[in-house]
Design an enzyme around this catalytic site. Structure first.
Site, PDB file in Angstrom:
ATOM      1  N   ARG A  21       6.760  12.372 -20.373  1.00 16.55           N
ATOM      2  CA  ARG A  21       6.042  13.067 -19.303  1.00 16.55           C
ATOM      3  C   ARG A  21       5.478  14.386 -19.835  1.00 16.55           C
ATOM      4  NH1 ARG A  21       6.812  11.253 -14.140  1.00 16.55           N
ATOM      5  NH2 ARG A  21       6.679  13.353 -13.257  1.00 16.55           N
TER       6      ARG A  21
ATOM      7  N   HIS B 207      45.911   6.173 -13.847  1.00 16.13           N
ATOM      8  CA  HIS B 207      45.884   4.792 -14.323  1.00 16.13           C
ATOM      9  C   HIS B 207      45.851   3.849 -13.132  1.00 16.13           C
ATOM     10  CE1 HIS B 207      46.686   1.288 -16.785  1.00 16.13           C
ATOM     11  NE2 HIS B 207      47.617   0.924 -15.902  1.00 16.13           N
TER      12      HIS B 207
END
Ligand code: FAD
Ligand code: NAI
Length: 468
Positions: free
Chosen positions: A273, A446
């Site tokens: 861009r 976990h």
């Protein structure tokens, strides 16, 4: 003539955030946006609509490819492109309204029209009906963003040869989409259509996808996208593109000069861009754009060469990212208020919202090598993570680079499920200059994907990851 403390030109993430922060600091603020809706590239034709389509296409892809394995039997799903685009438009307009609400809440005067300098202290706003008004300001912030780069020999007709803007409002799923440029937009929008069933061919000048990121990321991402049937012409330079009826023909050459010809029904051009200052009349303020179209700013203040005029976001140097523009928006308002803000440009994360996602912060392995910095590397594969096996998202790796002597984390590069969210931990750790051992010794829930970061830090600090 209405007079303001701060006038912001452009309502993208740089502009609207600087307007809000300026108002919070007690300034009388105006914002000028040339379009009828607020939010700039990011909200209207960038970050948000692309993520809406990435999410929709991912649901479809999972329904087709992984529901059965998860024990969910459904009739064969079909893509309803009209509804997918309608939903995306709804997401965008919801957020457009949110920004307008924030402007009102912060008592920011909004002008819709093209802003152009009349002098260094005045800006003319030309409205859609042709009427105009001039407003004055003690401080002016240029936040006019960027537009797609176009190659002079590629005729972008916005029908068959398109930019990201058109790729976000397709009426049909392409049969064969040719993507010129396998950078961030190519990877994201190429993924959208590959998931929806398009054959996708990437033509990329560099020797890997997303070439500015750590090389491991491009290699792993290519493997994942190739699983959807995409093909890659890496180290290829595009030489021409032509449309005949519904067919696009693109020619490219490899580094040895050998030509390939690819035929498809659409071609997406996404080769970067360019900063956008068209119509801004910089000269009236005593400013010029540099050879790359950027407005030059002072590193410590983001002030241009004209006192009282500042520039932020895609229109200035640095990464073209919404969160970088936002940081600069806040920064500049605080500079105007006489504060001494700081931006750590090294710790602006970069994310590619493919699946698996790619996210990174800090230095790449290639940058460390080039700078002659001795480093240790620790990697952990997602396929060894309980959470990834449970969800079925086993593609990916977390790679941590730490200083060979001090163990300070210098770079984190993740490709894997939810990497976009995981990278925040690395940013915090690096902002506080954590060592790999610091992170390795912290408890990570976990089973989560974040355990990959802990394990990679264990591997980097002392080659002692537990699960691989
Ligand atoms: P912009 O958002 O470009 O806003 C500039 C505004 O200024 C526009 O509204 C424009 O109309 C207005 N304007 C320009 N000139 C004038 C004028 N003379 N008068 C009045 N108004 C004017 N970045 C990310 O961080 N994450 C992403 O996931 C992400 N996805 C993207 C996906 C796509 C397809 C694209 C194209 C970009 C994406 N980006 C993403 C990049 C991000 O959109 C830009 O970095 C960000 O929008 C820059 O913000 P800005 O405020 O500098 O400018
Ligand atoms: P990019 O710079 O990411 O990728 C452009 C790619 O095109 C590069 O890999 C380059 O090597 C290649 N290229 C250049 N010229 C070429 C040619 N002639 N032939 C073949 N390949 C060529 O730019 P992209 O993808 O257009 O995105 C523009 C900007 O928007 C980026 O700077 C990015 O930061 C921002 N963006 C950010 C996103 C995010 O944060 N998730 C998503 C989309 C865009």
């Amino acid at each position: 003539m209405q007079d303001f403390d701060v006038v912001v030109i452009g309502s993208g993430p740089g502009g609207y955030v600087s307007a809000i922060r300026s108002a919070q600091l007690g300034f009388k603020v105006a914002i000028i946006e040339k379009y009828a809706v607020m939010g700039g590239t990011c909200l209207n034709v960038g970050c948000i609509p692309s993520k809406a389509l990435l999410d929709s296409s991912e649901h479809y892809y999972n329904a087709v490819h992984s529901f059965e394995e998860h024990g969910i039997d459904i009739a064969k799903p079909k893509v309803n492109m009209g509804q997918m685009i309608k939903r995306k438009a709804g997401v965008v307009s919801n957020l457009n309204a949110g920004i307008s609400y924030l402007m009102k809440k912060n008592k920011i005067t909004t002008f819709h029209g093209l802003g152009s300098f009349d002098s260094a202290k005045t800006v003319k706003v030309t409205k859609e009906d042709g009427s105009s008004e001039v407003i004055s300001a003690k401080n002016i912030i240029i936040a006019t963003g960027s537009k797609p780069t176009i190659l002079p020999f590629i005729p972008v007709d916005k029908e068959r040869i398109i930019t990201s803007t058109e790729a976000l409002k397709m009426k049909e799923v392409p049969k064969h989409l040719i993507v010129i440029g396998a950078g961030v937009i190519g990877a994201e929008l190429g993924s959208v259509y590959a998931r929806l069933g398009s054959k996708v061919s990437f033509i990329e000048f560099a020797d890997s996808m997303i070439p500015t990121m750590d090389k491991t990321m491009g290699k792993e991402l290519q493997k994942s996208i190739a699983k959807m049937g995409a093909d890659f012409y890496l180290s290829h330079k595009v030489t021409s593109a032509a449309v005949k009826g519904k067919e696009v023909t693109v020619k490219a050459q490899d580094s040895a000069g050998k030509e390939v010809e690819i035929k498809g029904d659409y071609c997406l051009v996404c080769i970067g861009r360019r900063p956008y200052t068209d119509g801004l009349n910089l000269a009236a303020a005593g400013l010029t754009a540099d050879d790359r179209g950027r407005v030059a700013v002072d590193e410590h203040t983001l002030q241009t060469s004209v006192p009282g005029i500042y520039a932020i976001g895609d229109v200035v140097r640095g990464a073209m990212l919404a969160h970088k523009a936002e940081e600069e928006g806040t920064f500049v308002a605080e500079v105007i208020a006489g504060q001494k803000p700081h931006i750590n440009y090294n710790l602006i994360p970069g994310v590619v919202y493919t699946w698996p996602e790619v996210a990174a912060v800090g230095k790449t392995e290639q940058e460390l090598k080039a700078a002659g910095i001795a480093y240790k590397e620790g990697s952990f594969p997602f396929k060894a993570l309980g959470r990834a096996i449970a969800s079925g998202d086993v593609d990916g790796v977390c790679k941590v680079l730490a200083d060979a002597t001090t163990d300070e984390i210098l770079g984190v590069h993740i490709i894997g499920a939810r990497a976009a969210d995981m990278i925040a931990e690395a940013v915090v750790a690096m902002e506080y200059r954590a060592s790999a051992e610091d992170v390795a010794r912290m408890s990570h829930a976990h089973p989560t994907y974040t355990e990959a970061m802990k394990e990679a830090c264990l591997a980097a600090t002392a080659k002692r990851s537990i699960h691989s």
